[in-house]
Scaffold this motif. Sequence first.
Motif, mmCIF file in Angstrom:
data_model
loop_
_atom_site.group_PDB
_atom_site.id
_atom_site.type_symbol
_atom_site.label_atom_id
_atom_site.label_comp_id
_atom_site.label_asym_id
_atom_site.label_seq_id
_atom_site.Cartn_x
_atom_site.Cartn_y
_atom_site.Cartn_z
ATOM 1 N N ILE A 386 -26.611 -32.079 92.257
ATOM 2 C CA ILE A 386 -27.199 -31.557 91.090
ATOM 3 C C ILE A 386 -27.993 -32.770 90.700
ATOM 4 N N ILE A 387 -28.133 -34.002 91.277
ATOM 5 C CA ILE A 387 -29.140 -34.922 90.546
ATOM 6 C C ILE A 387 -30.574 -34.860 91.488
ATOM 7 N N VAL A 388 -30.615 -34.010 92.535
ATOM 8 C CA VAL A 388 -31.872 -34.200 93.041
ATOM 9 C C VAL A 388 -32.980 -33.245 92.527
ATOM 10 N N LEU A 389 -34.110 -33.584 92.685
ATOM 11 C CA LEU A 389 -35.167 -32.395 92.072
ATOM 12 C C LEU A 389 -36.273 -32.132 93.070
ATOM 13 N N ASP A 390 -36.579 -30.984 93.420
ATOM 14 C CA ASP A 390 -37.881 -30.568 94.244
ATOM 15 C C ASP A 390 -38.605 -29.444 93.584
ATOM 16 N N GLU A 391 -39.704 -29.750 93.257
ATOM 17 C CA GLU A 391 -40.774 -29.129 92.505
ATOM 18 C C GLU A 391 -41.657 -28.198 93.406
ATOM 19 N N ILE A 461 -49.627 -40.929 85.531
ATOM 20 C CA ILE A 461 -48.354 -41.180 86.176
ATOM 21 C C ILE A 461 -47.686 -42.553 85.933
ATOM 22 N N LEU A 462 -48.422 -43.323 86.484
ATOM 23 C CA LEU A 462 -47.865 -44.705 86.067
ATOM 24 C C LEU A 462 -47.538 -45.105 84.714
ATOM 25 N N GLY A 463 -48.624 -44.885 83.916
ATOM 26 C CA GLY A 463 -48.193 -45.030 82.530
ATOM 27 C C GLY A 463 -46.958 -44.458 81.793
ATOM 28 N N ALA A 464 -46.587 -43.268 82.547
ATOM 29 C CA ALA A 464 -45.486 -42.433 81.945
ATOM 30 C C ALA A 464 -44.141 -43.425 82.416
ATOM 31 N N LEU A 465 -44.306 -44.048 83.652
ATOM 32 C CA LEU A 465 -43.289 -45.053 84.138
ATOM 33 C C LEU A 465 -42.785 -46.316 83.294
ATOM 34 N N GLU A 466 -43.788 -46.567 82.516
ATOM 35 C CA GLU A 466 -43.860 -47.869 81.689
ATOM 36 C C GLU A 466 -42.503 -48.031 80.746
ATOM 37 N N VAL A 467 -41.979 -46.800 80.472
ATOM 38 C CA VAL A 467 -40.748 -46.682 79.263
ATOM 39 C C VAL A 467 -39.453 -47.047 80.398
ATOM 40 N N TYR A 468 -39.681 -47.076 81.535
ATOM 41 C CA TYR A 468 -38.225 -47.326 82.442
ATOM 42 C C TYR A 468 -38.324 -48.798 82.925
ATOM 43 N N ASP A 469 -37.116 -49.268 82.777
ATOM 44 C CA ASP A 469 -36.706 -50.763 83.001
ATOM 45 C C ASP A 469 -37.235 -51.064 84.410
ATOM 46 N N ALA A 526 -36.328 -37.093 94.262
ATOM 47 C CA ALA A 526 -37.263 -36.093 93.692
ATOM 48 C C ALA A 526 -38.422 -35.997 94.415
ATOM 49 N N ILE A 527 -39.206 -34.655 94.445
ATOM 50 C CA ILE A 527 -40.438 -34.706 95.047
ATOM 51 C C ILE A 527 -41.222 -33.569 93.969
ATOM 52 N N VAL A 528 -42.032 -34.392 93.128
ATOM 53 C CA VAL A 528 -42.571 -33.604 91.862
ATOM 54 C C VAL A 528 -43.987 -33.680 91.862
ATOM 55 N N HIS A 529 -44.497 -32.852 91.092
ATOM 56 C CA HIS A 529 -45.969 -32.815 90.691
ATOM 57 C C HIS A 529 -46.530 -34.094 89.974
ATOM 58 N N GLY A 530 -46.017 -34.541 88.913
ATOM 59 C CA GLY A 530 -46.548 -35.652 88.101
ATOM 60 C C GLY A 530 -45.338 -35.882 87.123
ATOM 61 N N THR A 531 -45.944 -36.425 86.028
ATOM 62 C CA THR A 531 -45.345 -37.031 84.976
ATOM 63 C C THR A 531 -43.941 -36.158 84.402
ATOM 64 N N GLY A 533 -42.117 -34.063 85.936
ATOM 65 C CA GLY A 533 -41.036 -33.997 87.047
ATOM 66 C C GLY A 533 -40.303 -35.278 87.137
ATOM 67 N N VAL A 534 -41.137 -36.361 87.170
ATOM 68 C CA VAL A 534 -40.573 -37.966 86.962
ATOM 69 C C VAL A 534 -39.541 -37.716 85.786
ATOM 70 N N LYS A 535 -39.772 -37.333 84.687
ATOM 71 C CA LYS A 535 -38.903 -37.383 83.355
ATOM 72 C C LYS A 535 -38.003 -36.605 83.652
ATOM 73 N N LYS A 536 -38.151 -35.482 84.216
ATOM 74 C CA LYS A 536 -36.944 -34.480 84.287
ATOM 75 C C LYS A 536 -35.892 -35.197 85.406
ATOM 76 N N TYR A 537 -36.452 -35.713 86.398
ATOM 77 C CA TYR A 537 -35.519 -36.633 87.311
ATOM 78 C C TYR A 537 -34.462 -37.609 86.600
ATOM 79 N N PHE A 538 -35.465 -38.352 86.119
ATOM 80 C CA PHE A 538 -34.804 -39.441 85.525
ATOM 81 C C PHE A 538 -33.724 -39.279 84.610
ATOM 82 N N SER A 539 -33.935 -37.886 83.833
ATOM 83 C CA SER A 539 -33.017 -37.627 82.573
ATOM 84 C C SER A 539 -31.416 -37.101 83.351
ATOM 85 N N LYS A 540 -31.632 -37.085 84.515
ATOM 86 C CA LYS A 540 -30.363 -36.670 85.242
ATOM 87 C C LYS A 540 -29.409 -38.067 85.856
ATOM 88 N N ILE A 541 -30.250 -39.047 85.609
ATOM 89 C CA ILE A 541 -29.941 -40.535 86.177
ATOM 90 C C ILE A 541 -29.663 -41.453 84.949
#
Length: 545
Positions: A386-391, A461-469, A526-531, A533-541
């Motif tokens: 349930i915690i993997v994501l493939d778009e 996409i890299l900019g969206a990652l700046e919120v993560y530790d 996860a295998i995603v298109h962009g920002t 999808g990244v957020k959706k994956y990490f919302s599971k983690i």
Amino acid sequence: MTSVHPPVLVVGAGPVGLVAALTLLQNGIPVRIIDKDHHPRIGQRGVGTWPRSLEVYNFLDVSEVNSLGKSPPPLRSYKPGTLEPLKDSSMDPHMEPSPAIPFHGPKLMGQQLLDVVLRRHLEKFSCSVEMGTELCSFEQCDEGVTAILAKNGISETFDTKWIIGADGAKSVVRKQLGLTFLGETRDDIRIVTGDIRLTGVGLDRVHWHRFGNFNERGLSLRATDEIAEDGWQYFLYGSELDLTKIAESEELVFETIALLIPTEITFEKVVWMSDFRANIRMVNKFSEGRVFVAGDAAHVHSPTGGQGLNSGVQDAFNLGWKLALVQKGLADKSLLETYSAERLPVISEMLEVTTSILDKATASGDLSAGRSPVLYMLGINCRFSIIVLDEFVTSVERKPIGAYGVLDEGHLEAGDRAPDAPNMLQVGGAELNTTTLFGLYRPWYHTMLVFAPSLADATSILGALEVYDKSVVRSAVVLPSSASVTPVASPDLVLVDREGYAYSAYLVEAGQTKVFVIRPDGVIGAIVHGTEGVKKYFSKIFLDA
């Protein structure tokens, strides 16, 4: 209840417990690890390390398993009653080398040496195994676990947050949790195994020698210098041998081996031996509350196929990164439920694989029967998690596949093992260096691979990652070979796939933007298109992601 550090108690200091402890320590989580035996166990025991486990040790930076481990010697069988070779064969199925698979063959390392290697790595974190310390009982509540330990007749009450039971087939942790351990005991399969020192006229140390057959009476001898210059690991088997009696007497071991090898044998001593019968069992779940089981505490089976110790190490690795995130307060406790959910289907299929090999060995009298590349464990996946994501794969397109899977380098989905890629050119900073993708993956952080035609295409996409530790999420831009190799000022790692290995292994087209999230255990999360999808994956983690 006031908990004291360390927050994790690991019960059992075989390879499974040691890998669990090391994974947590590398994640910055203090660990107390105990073992009821007063001295480290001697003996080769489970010696085979398959490629997927070699990858795990690579991520843990335990390079010695690959560098000191030996490749399996060729298997030689003989004409009955003679030392005249009948057939040479291989115990391990052949796999062609591939850039995506850096370890394409098993390595042999006795458990005695493996334990020493892993304990040395624990010591780098000022952690050592407390020998002669036994878990008697425990009680848990919402806030933690209170364990009753005993050492030298002295009882100790120890408050902790979590317990990992890696305490073997007779696990106190499993019994205390009340987990079912259903399966069967195969009384038709008995083996006496151990380590012995001997020399034999005409008996070389190049081959893995096999005399007789699996059903009636037989002997397998593998030379191992880990014991001594005249050291061997031996297996005695067959219904015509009184294995119960043999296991009780060093002299009977000598007599039986001398009977089965038609040459002059000089015996030194039996170093260690054990009477083994095939138990095929597994738990109904891998955890209850704050307490977990791994390895033989959770599953036992036939040694055919050499999957047991490898499976246990992979249990511990799956659990370790998840438990670390929860203990750090970065993930919800519900993440820990995926440990059992991801490992149960794998172990269930593993029991089917090893039992099938056992049945084929019994039917044919040949221990090497029924072995295939599935034993390399590279196809093991959690596509169903349930915690993997493939778009990129719809439910209609998804290929039906078991948890043990098959290695298909032409297909890749979230939940699969992440492939490697060598000769990646690192273009950040003043110097140009080369690395491998496996050189990036480590147990204490997720690795984001942003495949993009240019650095500009990856910027948002890299900019969206700046919120993560940054301590638990790292990123790398992977550019095609046609991209500029001019050093760039970027806070993230920038790699040029000069020879196209990464684009090939990850099935990315040169003009495509595609993001892969690699979990700390080397699985594609996860295998995603962009920002988004990244957020959706990490919302599971992560909490608040």
